[in-house]
Every structure is written in structure tokens, then in C-alpha cells.
Write a protein that holds these residues in place. Structure first.
Motif, PDB file in Angstrom:
ATOM      1  N   MET A 121       1.353  -1.066   0.069  1.00  0.00           N
ATOM      2  CA  MET A 121      -0.015   0.066   0.234  1.00  0.00           C
ATOM      3  C   MET A 121       0.584   1.008   0.148  1.00  0.00           C
ATOM      4  SD  MET A 121      -3.243   0.993   0.026  1.00  0.00           S
ATOM      5  CE  MET A 121      -4.207   1.982  -0.166  1.00  0.00           C
ATOM      6  N   LYS A 122       2.108   1.416   0.413  1.00  0.00           N
ATOM      7  CA  LYS A 122       2.722   2.326   0.839  1.00  0.00           C
ATOM      8  C   LYS A 122       3.492   2.420  -0.638  1.00  0.00           C
ATOM      9  CE  LYS A 122       6.206   4.294   4.293  1.00  0.00           C
ATOM     10  NZ  LYS A 122       6.779   3.675   5.279  1.00  0.00           N
ATOM     11  N   LYS A 123       4.077   1.536  -0.579  1.00  0.00           N
ATOM     12  CA  LYS A 123       4.925   1.043  -2.329  1.00  0.00           C
ATOM     13  C   LYS A 123       3.661   2.005  -3.345  1.00  0.00           C
ATOM     14  CE  LYS A 123       8.066  -1.508  -2.893  1.00  0.00           C
ATOM     15  NZ  LYS A 123       8.464  -3.428  -3.357  1.00  0.00           N
ATOM     16  N   LEU A 124       2.557   1.481  -3.216  1.00  0.00           N
ATOM     17  CA  LEU A 124       1.449   1.870  -4.292  1.00  0.00           C
ATOM     18  C   LEU A 124       1.071   3.690  -3.957  1.00  0.00           C
ATOM     19  CD1 LEU A 124      -0.385   1.223  -6.254  1.00  0.00           C
ATOM     20  CD2 LEU A 124      -2.050   1.199  -4.521  1.00  0.00           C
ATOM     21  N   LYS A 125       1.170   3.549  -2.565  1.00  0.00           N
ATOM     22  CA  LYS A 125       0.911   5.636  -2.440  1.00  0.00           C
ATOM     23  C   LYS A 125       2.032   6.163  -3.122  1.00  0.00           C
ATOM     24  CE  LYS A 125      -1.748   5.808   1.425  1.00  0.00           C
ATOM     25  NZ  LYS A 125      -1.628   5.712   2.554  1.00  0.00           N
ATOM     26  N   LEU A 126       3.302   5.860  -2.958  1.00  0.00           N
ATOM     27  CA  LEU A 126       4.794   6.439  -3.667  1.00  0.00           C
ATOM     28  C   LEU A 126       4.824   6.088  -4.718  1.00  0.00           C
ATOM     29  CD1 LEU A 126       7.407   4.438  -0.477  1.00  0.00           C
ATOM     30  CD2 LEU A 126       6.783   7.790  -1.073  1.00  0.00           C
ATOM     31  N   THR A 127       4.617   5.339  -5.498  1.00  0.00           N
ATOM     32  CA  THR A 127       4.404   5.108  -6.984  1.00  0.00           C
ATOM     33  C   THR A 127       3.366   6.227  -7.523  1.00  0.00           C
ATOM     34  OG1 THR A 127       4.456   2.676  -6.663  1.00  0.00           O
ATOM     35  CG2 THR A 127       4.373   3.485  -8.822  1.00  0.00           C
ATOM     36  N   ILE A 128       2.216   6.688  -6.885  1.00  0.00           N
ATOM     37  CA  ILE A 128       1.602   7.210  -7.697  1.00  0.00           C
ATOM     38  C   ILE A 128       1.978   8.794  -7.318  1.00  0.00           C
ATOM     39  CG2 ILE A 128      -0.979   8.740  -7.239  1.00  0.00           C
ATOM     40  CD1 ILE A 128      -2.377   5.225  -6.251  1.00  0.00           C
ATOM     41  N   LEU A 129       2.535   8.764  -5.405  1.00  0.00           N
ATOM     42  CA  LEU A 129       3.404  10.269  -5.540  1.00  0.00           C
ATOM     43  C   LEU A 129       4.361  10.573  -6.606  1.00  0.00           C
ATOM     44  CD1 LEU A 129       3.172  12.593  -3.539  1.00  0.00           C
ATOM     45  CD2 LEU A 129       4.608  10.987  -2.640  1.00  0.00           C
ATOM     46  N   LEU A 130       5.031   9.421  -6.982  1.00  0.00           N
ATOM     47  CA  LEU A 130       6.138  10.262  -8.171  1.00  0.00           C
ATOM     48  C   LEU A 130       5.173  10.173  -9.431  1.00  0.00           C
ATOM     49  CD1 LEU A 130       9.287   9.426  -8.237  1.00  0.00           C
ATOM     50  CD2 LEU A 130       9.005   7.427  -9.249  1.00  0.00           C
ATOM     51  N   PHE A 131       4.634   9.734  -9.671  1.00  0.00           N
ATOM     52  CA  PHE A 131       4.226   9.537 -11.131  1.00  0.00           C
ATOM     53  C   PHE A 131       3.008  11.169 -11.144  1.00  0.00           C
ATOM     54  CE2 PHE A 131       4.762   6.732 -14.794  1.00  0.00           C
ATOM     55  CZ  PHE A 131       4.954   5.651 -13.569  1.00  0.00           C
ATOM     56  N   PHE A 132       3.131  11.395 -10.315  1.00  0.00           N
ATOM     57  CA  PHE A 132       2.376  12.268 -10.003  1.00  0.00           C
ATOM     58  C   PHE A 132       3.162  13.810 -10.385  1.00  0.00           C
ATOM     59  CE2 PHE A 132      -1.189  15.618  -8.721  1.00  0.00           C
ATOM     60  CZ  PHE A 132      -0.817  16.573  -8.131  1.00  0.00           C
ATOM     61  N   SER A 133       4.931  14.161  -9.031  1.00  0.00           N
ATOM     62  CA  SER A 133       5.265  14.563  -8.900  1.00  0.00           C
ATOM     63  C   SER A 133       6.017  15.240  -9.884  1.00  0.00           C
ATOM     64  CB  SER A 133       6.202  14.588  -8.299  1.00  0.00           C
ATOM     65  OG  SER A 133       6.137  14.391  -6.878  1.00  0.00           O
ATOM     66  N   ILE A 134       6.134  14.218 -11.134  1.00  0.00           N
ATOM     67  CA  ILE A 134       6.920  13.953 -12.492  1.00  0.00           C
ATOM     68  C   ILE A 134       5.965  14.525 -13.625  1.00  0.00           C
ATOM     69  CG2 ILE A 134       7.180  12.645 -14.645  1.00  0.00           C
ATOM     70  CD1 ILE A 134       8.672  10.576 -12.814  1.00  0.00           C
ATOM     71  N   PHE A 135       4.447  14.287 -13.501  1.00  0.00           N
ATOM     72  CA  PHE A 135       3.655  14.841 -14.545  1.00  0.00           C
ATOM     73  C   PHE A 135       3.856  16.454 -14.615  1.00  0.00           C
ATOM     74  CE2 PHE A 135       2.575  12.101 -17.513  1.00  0.00           C
ATOM     75  CZ  PHE A 135       2.951  10.697 -16.973  1.00  0.00           C
ATOM     76  N   ALA A 136       3.179  16.923 -13.037  1.00  0.00           N
ATOM     77  CA  ALA A 136       3.257  18.004 -12.226  1.00  0.00           C
ATOM     78  C   ALA A 136       4.461  18.635 -12.671  1.00  0.00           C
ATOM     79  CB  ALA A 136       3.164  18.510 -10.918  1.00  0.00           C
ATOM     80  N   PHE A 137       6.067  18.185 -12.642  1.00  0.00           N
ATOM     81  CA  PHE A 137       7.196  18.857 -13.069  1.00  0.00           C
ATOM     82  C   PHE A 137       7.308  18.965 -14.824  1.00  0.00           C
ATOM     83  CE2 PHE A 137      11.310  20.456 -12.417  1.00  0.00           C
ATOM     84  CZ  PHE A 137      11.733  19.325 -13.647  1.00  0.00           C
ATOM     85  N   ILE A 138       7.006  18.212 -15.618  1.00  0.00           N
ATOM     86  CA  ILE A 138       6.339  18.290 -16.848  1.00  0.00           C
ATOM     87  C   ILE A 138       5.275  19.145 -17.227  1.00  0.00           C
ATOM     88  CG2 ILE A 138       5.287  17.519 -18.684  1.00  0.00           C
ATOM     89  CD1 ILE A 138       6.346  14.869 -18.226  1.00  0.00           C
ATOM     90  N   GLY A 139       4.195  19.590 -16.492  1.00  0.00           N
ATOM     91  CA  GLY A 139       2.817  20.731 -16.714  1.00  0.00           C
ATOM     92  C   GLY A 139       4.298  21.728 -16.519  1.00  0.00           C
ATOM     93  N   CYS A 140       4.780  22.034 -15.664  1.00  0.00           N
ATOM     94  CA  CYS A 140       5.402  23.393 -14.990  1.00  0.00           C
ATOM     95  C   CYS A 140       6.480  24.258 -15.926  1.00  0.00           C
ATOM     96  CB  CYS A 140       6.360  23.679 -13.640  1.00  0.00           C
ATOM     97  SG  CYS A 140       5.107  23.204 -12.499  1.00  0.00           S
ATOM     98  N   ALA A 141       7.275  22.772 -16.951  1.00  0.00           N
ATOM     99  CA  ALA A 141       7.695  23.001 -17.821  1.00  0.00           C
ATOM    100  C   ALA A 141       7.778  24.338 -18.822  1.00  0.00           C
ATOM    101  CB  ALA A 141       8.871  22.328 -18.437  1.00  0.00           C
ATOM    102  N   HIS A 142       7.725  25.370 -18.334  1.00  0.00           N
ATOM    103  CA  HIS A 142       6.785  26.364 -19.900  1.00  0.00           C
ATOM    104  C   HIS A 142       8.086  27.223 -20.012  1.00  0.00           C
ATOM    105  CE1 HIS A 142       4.565  29.419 -22.083  1.00  0.00           C
ATOM    106  NE2 HIS A 142       3.460  28.432 -21.574  1.00  0.00           N
ATOM    107  N   TYR A 143       8.966  27.799 -21.166  1.00  0.00           N
ATOM    108  CA  TYR A 143       9.191  28.468 -21.445  1.00  0.00           C
ATOM    109  C   TYR A 143       8.872  29.784 -20.983  1.00  0.00           C
ATOM    110  CZ  TYR A 143       6.158  30.300 -25.331  1.00  0.00           C
ATOM    111  OH  TYR A 143       5.054  31.162 -25.750  1.00  0.00           O
TER     112      TYR A 143
END
Lengths: 70, 466
Positions: B1-23
Motif C-alpha cells: 500500500m505504502k509502495k503504491l502511494k509512493l509510486t502514485i506520488l512519484l508519477f504525480f510529481s513527474i507529471f506536475a514537473f512536466i506541466g511546470c516546464a514552460h518557456y
């Protein structure tokens, strides 16, 4: 290059297309094309502006643009 | 469960980071005001007179061009003149620098830091492996996520690097209101025309140049096609009470009598329609003009330019015009013709990229030379007429009096002028890159100074400024 003399009874600054571009009664150099001529300062001359196509002049035969006192 | 939460958090962080990337988006201009912003007319009056008007044009060519133009600045620094009764360095009389690509690193650095360029430009840029640093940034896995964003690309990454390591986060507001006025040139991809980083250009977009990073302007100027992506700027036209210059309206009547003036006016008006052009994509300035000479020529031979030297000539404010063109052009690759087999894709693309640029640069220099010759012919024709008139009709006068005379000094610095064939070949076969061996950088600096000193026109100029 084209050549124009803006004639007026006294020395005043000439505006070409709204920008200070020389003095009256002296030969001005311009690129060929349509230009608007006015005098800077008080609007006590006539006509208030003249827009002309300037082409085919040379340094010996400049185009004359004449203004008079109003 | 903890691993799943961490994985979801990691994916969320990655996508948030991608979304933040703007010139970094260019700022909107609240109100059009010719009295504000980075433009020639807002440069404060100073010791550098207009009567001796000095223009430098720095070509593209990566570190090769940056080093070559830097060598010219060094030579001008070391050249003492007397003008208006004062002893000064010729460098201090430089009024305008128009630059492209590699040359823009030198012009921007000088405009920002002035004489400090002679202390640290070599270590900060010329002798650094900029290419390697950019490649390292590109290969970093952290940046892959950012590059996955559609609003962040390789050029934005390069601009970040220049901002951090060369231009220290400075914007155009940090350029001192002193000469030289610099014009960093890029190419508008849609029009294939010059786009300059001045407030006069940004007025058309209703955008405020003052906060725009200098690093980003230089990145656009040097965004070599394919290797680097274009820089994007947002168009806010119609939102700042901008009124177009009077010449534009008049030029729309000039399709048949002055086609290039008409074309220029059409280009200006294209920016004013933000619905048709909500974004402008800018690439290497070399595509439109690889020697940065077109805008200075426009200024010298037209009253339309916002910093028209011709208007200053008509106002009798200029006595001498010096134009130093620093062209780091290399040799065509004639080894292609030694093989029977057709050249490969790389060589084909290089020809497509370089041949039009080099041909256009050559024609521009020839046009300048012919224009200067014609200028003198016009003066001589008038004088000849005055002389004849004086002989036959002494009391008569030609209307307009004398045609105002100025002295022109067009000086072209390029590797073609090197006498020794081996030495010439060495420089003409230097690569276009952002990494050169330090001793090559020094050779480029030295040859620039030497070529300038050997120029007959430069010698003539020095003789007239004693």
C-alpha cells in the motif's frame, strides 16, 4: 537616394513622416517612396501637410515641396 | 500500500514537473510610450558624439565569430583618436552594434559589462566548452521530463544555461542607457525576415522588452536551425494603444515605386494582427542576415528607421560614418568535388543552410559599397554643377545650396583578406561550434586586430582622427 528641398520663407525643422528629418531650404536626402512633409512647431503655415511620391530625383534636380506662411 | 502511494506520488510529481516546464513568457506592455524602453532615442546624451557615428556589425559563426568580434573590440580599445578636441579610445565612439548569432554573445556581453568584458569574457565564454555544457544539460535525465513539455524545448534549456553562466540573469532593463546601442538580430520563421530585440520591435507585439532576459535574446539570435529549436514570444498586439509609425501608412502606397519599403511595411503590419499571429517563433538571425548589416544600412539610407542616421545627416549632426563589418565567414567545402559519389545528407543540409546566407551577405556588402560610391557621386555631381554655374553665371545659386557632405568609412574585416594562403586556410576551415581550443580563440582575437590595422580604410580613418 532621392533629394528634396522643402521651401519656406525662413528656416524651420522639417518633419518627414512625422519625424524631424532636416531643415527647410536645404537639400534633404530620402529613400524613394511616399512621404508626408510638415513643418515642426506652430501650425502657422499652409498647407499643413503634403504627401507625395518621391522618385526620379537627383542631387542636381531635387523635388521642391513648397509651404507658405499662413 | 505504502509502495503504491509512493509510486502514485512519484508519477504525480513527474507529471506536475512536466506541466511546470514552460518557456519564460515575455511580459505584456501596458502602454505604448516612445519615451520608455530600450531604444536608440532613449540613450542618454554623453561623451560619445553623434558627429563621429560608428557602427559595428558582428556576423554569426559560433565561438569563432564571438572571438573574432571580441578581437575587434580589443583593437578599438587600443586605438587612440582625437575627436571634437578630445583624446579618447575609438571604442568609446562606437554608437551602435548590430549582431547575429555568435557575434551576439560579444555585443550583449559588452553592452552589459563594458570594459569588464576584457577581464572575464574569455573565461566566461570564449574559452569555455559551451557546447559540452549544453550537451550535458540535454543528456541529464532530470531535463528529459522538462523537454517532454510542448512549451519547453532545447533552446529554452540553452537560454537557461546562458542566463545562469554568462549573463547573470540580466534583462534589457539592466543595459545601461549608454552607447553603444545594441541590436541583437534573430529571424522571424514565418516571414523569413529580421526580428530585432529592441523596444521598437516589441512595441509591435505590445510586449515589454525591459524584463526580457538578454540570455533569451542571444539564444534566439544563435538558435542554429535543427540543432536548436526556435524561441517563442507571445504577441499581445492591440492591447497597449500602439500607433504605427507614419511611414508605414505611406509605404502601403509604394508597392510599385518602392517594393522593399512596401514589403517592410507589410511585415510590420503582420505583427499587429494577434489573431493571425498569436505567437512569433524566432530562429538564428543568420537565416535573415548573417552579418547584421541590413538594419544599419536601412538606418543610413532611409529616414524610416527608428534610429535613422540619414535623418541625423539631414539635420547636419553627423560628419563621419564608420561601418566596421566583422565577418567570420568560412570557406566552402570544396572537398565534396573530389569525390564522384554524391554528398551525404549532412553536407547537403550544410550547403542548404550556408550557401544562401553567404550569398546574401556578399550581396549586402557589395550593396553597401555601391551605396557609398553613389553617395559620393551625388555630391560630386552637385559640386560640378555649382562650379559650372559659377563660371557662366556667378550671381546665380542652385536652390538648396550645397549638398551636405559627410565622410564614409566602410571597413570589412574577414578571413579573405589574409595574405598567407596557409594562414587563410586555417581560419577559413574553423568549425562553427561553441567550443574552440583556447589557442585558436587567441589566434582569432589577434588576426582580428591585425586585419583591422591592415585595412587601408581603417588607416585612412585613423589619419583623419589625429
Amino acid at each position: 537616394m532621392e533629394f528634396v528641398i522643402v521651401k519656406y520663407p525662413m528656416s524651420r525643422t522639417v518633419l518627414v513622416d512625422g519625424e524631424k528629418s532636416g531643415l527647410t531650404n536645404k537639400i534633404l536626402r530620402l529613400a524613394e517612396g511616399t512621404h508626408t512633409f510638415e513643418l515642426s512647431g506652430a501650425k502657422n503655415y499652409k498647407p499643413l501637410s503634403q504627401t507625395l511620391a518621391i522618385k526620379g530625383t537627383d542631387s542636381v534636380n531635387p523635388k521642391e515641396v513648397t509651404f507658405e506662411k499662413a | 500500500m505504502k509502495k503504491l502511494k509512493l509510486t502514485i506520488l512519484l508519477f504525480f510529481s513527474i507529471f506536475a514537473f512536466i506541466g511546470c516546464a514552460h518557456y519564460p513568457t515575455n511580459a505584456k506592455l501596458d502602454n505604448f510610450d516612445k519615451g520608455k524602453g530600450y531604444r536608440f532615442q532613449n540613450i542618454l546624451p554623453q561623451e560619445n558624439s553623434d558627429s563621429l557615428f560608428v557602427i559595428l556589425a558582428f556576423s554569426g559563426g559560433g565561438t569563432r565569430a564571438a572571438s573574432f568580434s571580441y578581437g575587434v573590440l580589443e583593437k578599438l580599445r587600443d586605438t587612440e583618436i582625437i575627436w571634437d578636441g578630445k583624446k579618447k579610445r575609438l571604442l568609446d565612439e562606437v554608437d551602435v552594434i548590430s549582431s547575429v548569432s555568435g557575434g551576439s554573445f560579444t555585443s550583449a556581453y559588452y553592452a552589459l559589462y563594458r570594459d569588464k568584458i576584457f577581464a572575464d569574457f574569455e573565461s566566461q565564454f570564449l574559452k569555455k566548452n559551451i557546447q559540452g555544457a549544453l550537451a550535458k544539460k540535454l543528456l541529464s535525465p532530470l531535463n528529459w521530463f522538462r523537454l517532454a513539455s510542448s512549451e519547453f524545448d532545447r533552446i529554452d534549456m540553452a537560454a537557461e544555461y546562458y542566463d545562469e553562466h554568462i549573463f547573470d540573469h540580466h534583462g534589457f532593463k539592466d543595459l545601461q542607457k549608454r552607447k553603444p546601442f545594441i541590436i541583437i538580430n534573430a529571424t522571424d520563421m514565418t516571414l523569413g525576415a529580421r526580428f530585432e530585440f529592441t523596444q521598437d520591435q516589441f512595441d509591435l507585439l505590445c510586449s515589454d522588452l525591459s524584463e526580457f532576459p538578454i540570455s533569451r535574446a542571444v539564444a534566439a539570435s544563435s538558435a542554429f536551425p535543427v540543432l536548436l529549436s526556435p524561441v517563442t514570444v507571445k504577441n499581445y498586439a492591440g492591447s497597449c494603444n500602439f500607433s504605427e509609425p507614419d511611414w508605414v501608412k505611406n509605404a502601403m502606397n509604394d508597392r510599385d515605386i518602392a517594393a522593399s519599403r512596401f514589403a517592410r511595411a507589410t511585415q510590420v503590419r503582420s505583427y499587429l494582427d494577434k489573431d493571425k499571429r498569436p505567437f512569433i517563433h524566432l530562429m538564428d538571425g543568420g537565416v535573415a542576415d548573417n552579418i547584421g548589416l541590413r538594419e544599419p544600412m536601412y538606418s543610413m539610407f532611409s529616414t524610416d528607421s527608428p534610429w535613422s542616421v540619414l535623418r541625423m545627416v539631414n539635420m547636419e549632426q553627423v560628419k563621419k560614418i564608420v561601418v566596421i563589418i566583422v565577418n567570420a565567414k568560412t570557406e566552402p567545402n570544396i572537398t565534396l568535388d573530389q569525390k564522384e559519389s554524391a554528398p551525404d545528407l549532412k553536407d547537403t543540409l550544410m550547403t542548404v543552410a550556408n550557401a544562401p546566407m553567404d550569398n546574401y551577405s556578399f550581396e549586402t556588402i557589395e550593396l553597401l559599397k555601391k551605396s557609398v560610391e553613389q553617395w559620393q557621386k551625388d555630391v560630386d555631381a552637385r559640386k560640378s554643377c555649382e562650379t559650372e554655374m559659377k563660371k557662366s553665371c556667378p550671381k546665380a545659386k542652385l536652390a538648396g545650396g550645397h549638398l551636405y557632405e559627410i565622410d564614409f568609412y566602410p571597413i570589412v574585416i574577414g578571413f579573405d583578406a589574409i595574405q598567407d594562403s596557409d594562414e587563410r586556410s586555417f581560419f577559413k576551415n574553423l568549425p562553427t561550434s561553441f567550443s574552440l581550443p583556447p589557442d585558436t580563440v587567441d589566434k582569432l582575437r589577434n588576426i582580428a586586430g591585425r586585419l583591422l590595422e591592415e585595412s587601408i580604410v581603417f588607416q585612412e580613418l585613423k589619419g583623419h582622427l589625429k
